[in-house]
Design a protein around this motif. Structure first.
Motif, PDB file in Angstrom:
ATOM      1  N   ASP A   7     -29.991  10.704 -16.528  1.00 27.01           N
ATOM      2  CA  ASP A   7     -31.386  10.964 -16.911  1.00 27.01           C
ATOM      3  C   ASP A   7     -32.420  10.894 -15.419  1.00 27.01           C
ATOM      4  OD1 ASP A   7     -30.700  11.565 -19.231  1.00 27.01           O
ATOM      5  OD2 ASP A   7     -31.747   9.830 -20.297  1.00 27.01           O
ATOM      6  N   HIS A   8     -32.268   9.840 -14.546  1.00 30.55           N
ATOM      7  CA  HIS A   8     -32.823   9.638 -13.444  1.00 30.55           C
ATOM      8  C   HIS A   8     -32.781  10.835 -12.600  1.00 30.55           C
ATOM      9  CE1 HIS A   8     -34.084   8.011  -9.661  1.00 30.55           C
ATOM     10  NE2 HIS A   8     -33.256   8.339  -9.114  1.00 30.55           N
ATOM     11  N   PHE A   9     -31.641  11.658 -12.609  1.00 27.26           N
ATOM     12  CA  PHE A   9     -31.716  12.882 -11.520  1.00 27.26           C
ATOM     13  C   PHE A   9     -31.944  14.009 -12.236  1.00 27.26           C
ATOM     14  CE2 PHE A   9     -28.010  10.164  -9.992  1.00 27.26           C
ATOM     15  CZ  PHE A   9     -28.751  10.008  -8.629  1.00 27.26           C
ATOM     16  N   TRP A  10     -32.060  14.044 -13.715  1.00 29.39           N
ATOM     17  CA  TRP A  10     -32.383  15.393 -14.387  1.00 29.39           C
ATOM     18  C   TRP A  10     -33.843  15.408 -14.637  1.00 29.39           C
ATOM     19  CZ3 TRP A  10     -29.318  19.480 -14.696  1.00 29.39           C
ATOM     20  CH2 TRP A  10     -27.749  19.293 -14.104  1.00 29.39           C
ATOM     21  N   LYS A  11     -34.573  14.268 -14.674  1.00 30.43           N
ATOM     22  CA  LYS A  11     -36.038  14.232 -15.062  1.00 30.43           C
ATOM     23  C   LYS A  11     -36.792  15.298 -14.281  1.00 30.43           C
ATOM     24  CE  LYS A  11     -36.244   9.783 -17.337  1.00 30.43           C
ATOM     25  NZ  LYS A  11     -37.102   8.258 -17.100  1.00 30.43           N
ATOM     26  N   LYS A  12     -36.514  15.216 -13.157  1.00 25.13           N
ATOM     27  CA  LYS A  12     -37.435  16.137 -12.235  1.00 25.13           C
ATOM     28  C   LYS A  12     -36.987  17.668 -12.264  1.00 25.13           C
ATOM     29  CE  LYS A  12     -34.512  15.909  -7.879  1.00 25.13           C
ATOM     30  NZ  LYS A  12     -34.652  15.536  -6.494  1.00 25.13           N
ATOM     31  N   HIS A  13     -35.718  17.855 -12.398  1.00 25.04           N
ATOM     32  CA  HIS A  13     -35.097  19.288 -12.804  1.00 25.04           C
ATOM     33  C   HIS A  13     -35.691  19.820 -14.066  1.00 25.04           C
ATOM     34  CE1 HIS A  13     -32.542  19.168  -9.090  1.00 25.04           C
ATOM     35  NE2 HIS A  13     -31.984  18.230  -9.671  1.00 25.04           N
ATOM     36  N   MET A  14     -35.719  18.942 -15.122  1.00 24.46           N
ATOM     37  CA  MET A  14     -36.425  19.329 -16.444  1.00 24.46           C
ATOM     38  C   MET A  14     -37.930  19.735 -16.142  1.00 24.46           C
ATOM     39  SD  MET A  14     -35.900  19.916 -19.254  1.00 24.46           S
ATOM     40  CE  MET A  14     -34.404  19.282 -20.152  1.00 24.46           C
ATOM     41  N   LYS A  15     -38.762  18.737 -15.558  1.00 26.97           N
ATOM     42  CA  LYS A  15     -39.969  19.109 -15.496  1.00 26.97           C
ATOM     43  C   LYS A  15     -40.393  20.186 -14.366  1.00 26.97           C
ATOM     44  CE  LYS A  15     -44.224  16.346 -13.715  1.00 26.97           C
ATOM     45  NZ  LYS A  15     -44.802  15.132 -13.094  1.00 26.97           N
ATOM     46  N   LYS A  16     -39.586  20.193 -13.520  1.00 26.74           N
ATOM     47  CA  LYS A  16     -39.757  21.513 -12.526  1.00 26.74           C
ATOM     48  C   LYS A  16     -39.761  22.808 -12.953  1.00 26.74           C
ATOM     49  CE  LYS A  16     -38.523  23.078  -8.238  1.00 26.74           C
ATOM     50  NZ  LYS A  16     -37.668  23.081  -6.812  1.00 26.74           N
ATOM     51  N   LYS A  17     -38.627  23.054 -13.863  1.00 30.07           N
ATOM     52  CA  LYS A  17     -38.347  24.316 -14.275  1.00 30.07           C
ATOM     53  C   LYS A  17     -38.939  24.463 -15.830  1.00 30.07           C
ATOM     54  CE  LYS A  17     -35.049  28.082 -14.845  1.00 30.07           C
ATOM     55  NZ  LYS A  17     -33.719  28.649 -14.657  1.00 30.07           N
ATOM     56  N   TRP A  18     -38.992  23.446 -16.604  1.00 33.80           N
ATOM     57  CA  TRP A  18     -39.403  23.689 -17.997  1.00 33.80           C
ATOM     58  C   TRP A  18     -40.322  22.945 -18.450  1.00 33.80           C
ATOM     59  CZ3 TRP A  18     -36.792  27.338 -20.175  1.00 33.80           C
ATOM     60  CH2 TRP A  18     -35.380  27.671 -19.946  1.00 33.80           C
ATOM     61  N   GLY A  19     -40.857  22.177 -17.672  1.00 33.97           N
ATOM     62  CA  GLY A  19     -42.165  21.348 -18.081  1.00 33.97           C
ATOM     63  C   GLY A  19     -43.339  22.132 -18.649  1.00 33.97           C
ATOM     64  N   ARG A  20     -43.382  23.356 -18.023  1.00 36.99           N
ATOM     65  CA  ARG A  20     -44.850  24.052 -18.695  1.00 36.99           C
ATOM     66  C   ARG A  20     -44.419  24.784 -19.860  1.00 36.99           C
ATOM     67  NH1 ARG A  20     -46.438  29.454 -18.054  1.00 36.99           N
ATOM     68  NH2 ARG A  20     -44.381  30.083 -17.311  1.00 36.99           N
ATOM     69  N   LEU A  21     -43.278  24.928 -20.284  1.00 36.71           N
ATOM     70  CA  LEU A  21     -42.601  25.356 -21.732  1.00 36.71           C
ATOM     71  C   LEU A  21     -42.663  24.478 -22.651  1.00 36.71           C
ATOM     72  CD1 LEU A  21     -40.944  28.611 -20.558  1.00 36.71           C
ATOM     73  CD2 LEU A  21     -43.342  28.301 -21.123  1.00 36.71           C
ATOM     74  N   ILE A  22     -42.078  23.270 -22.268  1.00 41.02           N
ATOM     75  CA  ILE A  22     -41.678  22.181 -23.068  1.00 41.02           C
ATOM     76  C   ILE A  22     -42.861  21.477 -23.716  1.00 41.02           C
ATOM     77  CG2 ILE A  22     -40.003  20.220 -23.558  1.00 41.02           C
ATOM     78  CD1 ILE A  22     -38.584  22.906 -23.524  1.00 41.02           C
ATOM     79  N   GLY A  23     -42.853  21.629 -24.897  1.00 42.76           N
ATOM     80  CA  GLY A  23     -44.432  20.431 -25.500  1.00 42.76           C
ATOM     81  C   GLY A  23     -43.680  19.601 -26.790  1.00 42.76           C
ATOM     82  N   PRO A  24     -44.442  19.000 -27.400  1.00 48.45           N
ATOM     83  CA  PRO A  24     -43.808  17.950 -28.535  1.00 48.45           C
ATOM     84  C   PRO A  24     -43.358  18.667 -29.453  1.00 48.45           C
ATOM     85  CG  PRO A  24     -46.260  17.428 -27.944  1.00 48.45           C
ATOM     86  CD  PRO A  24     -45.882  18.699 -27.096  1.00 48.45           C
TER      87      PRO A  24
END
Length: 398
Positions: A128-145
């Protein structure tokens, strides 16, 4: 220095040769479906640049000049340099700090390729350490609770379906199928997933499910149904699935009343957002900004056609009372219990142009003829305001 450079490069040369000999696991081959943007970033030039950066980093860490080629570390040394020709070099022989620096700079497709080389690299690359930034960079704006909760349901269904081969659902699958009445697509577990070592609850698994379009998640769409005139400057809840080939989304709007599910294809990123309020679109938002509203404030207000419809969010501004001439020096509209809301996308004589609410007692107001106005959000983010203005219709609406 030249000798040290040659020694450090050997492991990566052998590593590149080994890439063509190692088959990728089933979950890694899914990356073939991803957009060309990923593969463009996994070129040999990109990787060689990463190695150059890591070599610069390792130069300043005072690594001993003689290292064991079987188990390279910051403390190990060798007595005979002839082991260079006898040992088998690997990228794993790089110092841990250097290897981590390389992996951190790889794009998602590069991490998937690395993970298919060996079990040691796989355990690192799926972290998860490497994938957190990729998730936030591409999907962070659309992924909510709401999307996160949906993913937890998805994982639970997948895990339970691993124990169900044929017949009726049992256990958790049966319970969820009853409770989760709004679940539109039942997940199907590929047999290859049973052979994969990728944990279902890892961030990498979630990223791949989003990236390949297998996972539908809740979000909101501006100007739904390709800017249908009845939805201009509004934002409605939908279930979204990503299409990596076109870099757009498919949106499914939930049924309401007698209407069936509405589907819209090729929805671009700029028309999407995560829900600003973590609640069902059928729930009234309790306004907490009514006492702050002043003329000129940008707002969003819930509106629905009737009680069977879900709420959508509509853009408007706070206006002046009819008794006020708009002069800032004499305006006292903010002291009145009546708040004027204006929707300037409509013509001045349109019945949708203006409405009023009570500042102290507002809950839901309206009727079957004009619809029902719900909770209000005061907009203070410039990004939100600019997004609404960018979507402004070219002509005033009737």
């Amino acid at each position: 220095m030249l000798l040290y450079f040659i020694i450090t490069c050997f492991p990566f040369i052998f590593f590149l040769k080994s890439l063509t000999l190692k088959p990728l696991p089933p979950w890694a081959t899914e990356m073939r479906l991803l957009s060309p943007w990923f593969w463009k970033n996994v070129s040999l030039f990109s990787i060689s640049k990463l190695i150059k950066n890591s070599l610069t980093l390792s130069y300043f860490t005072s690594i001993p000049s003689k290292m064991s080629l079987k188990k390279m570390s910051f403390t190990s040394k060798v007595d005979n340099f002839d082991e260079v020709e006898e040992g088998v070099m690997s990228v794993l022989d790089l110092p841990e700090l250097v290897l981590e620096g390389i992996l951190e700079r790889l794009p998602p497709a590069g991490l998937c390729s690395m993970a298919g080389v060996c079990s040691s690299l796989r355990s690192r690359c799926i972290s998860d350490h490497f994938w957190k930034k990729h998730m936030k960079k591409k999907w962070g704006r659309l992924i909510g609770p709401a999307a996160y909760r949906e993913w937890q349901w998805y994982i639970a269904l997948r895990k339970d379906s691993n124990h169900v081969k044929q017949g009726k659902p049992k256990g958790l699958m049966r319970i969820l199928s009853i409770v989760r009445a709004s679940w539109w697509i039942k997940s199907k577990v590929d047999e290859s997933n049973k052979q994969s070592s990728l944990p279902d609850d890892s961030i990498m698994s979630w990223f791949l499910a989003l990236e390949t379009g297998r996972f539908w998640f809740p979000a909101q769409v501006y100007n739904r149904q390709n800017g249908h005139v009845g939805f201009m400057l509004s934002c409605y809840d939908a279930e979204l699935s990503y299409d990596p080939r076109t870099d757009t989304f498919q949106a499914r709007y939930p049924p309401h009343g007698r209407r069936a599910v509405a589907i819209e294809n090729s929805v671009p990123w700029e028309r999407l957002r995560a829900p600003p309020v973590d609640a069902s679109p059928h729930d009234l938002h309790i306004s907490d900004c009514l006492n702050e509203l002043r003329p000129g404030n940008n707002i969003e207000i819930q509106w629905r056609r009737n009680k069977e419809f879900p709420y959508g969010w509509w853009y408007g501004v706070v206006g002046h009372l009819e008794s006020c001439d708009g002069n800032e020096n004499y305006c006292r509209c903010h002291n009145s219990d009546t708040v004027v809301l204006e929707f300037n996308q409509y013509t001045p004589d349109s019945r949708w142009r203006r409405t009023t609410i009570n500042r102290k007692e507002h809950r839901e107001e309206g009727d079957e003829a004009d619809g029902f106005y719900g909770g209000i959000r005061k907009l203070s983010s410039e990004d939100e305001i600019s997004t609404w203005k960018r979507l402004w219709p070219s002509e005033a609406l009737e």
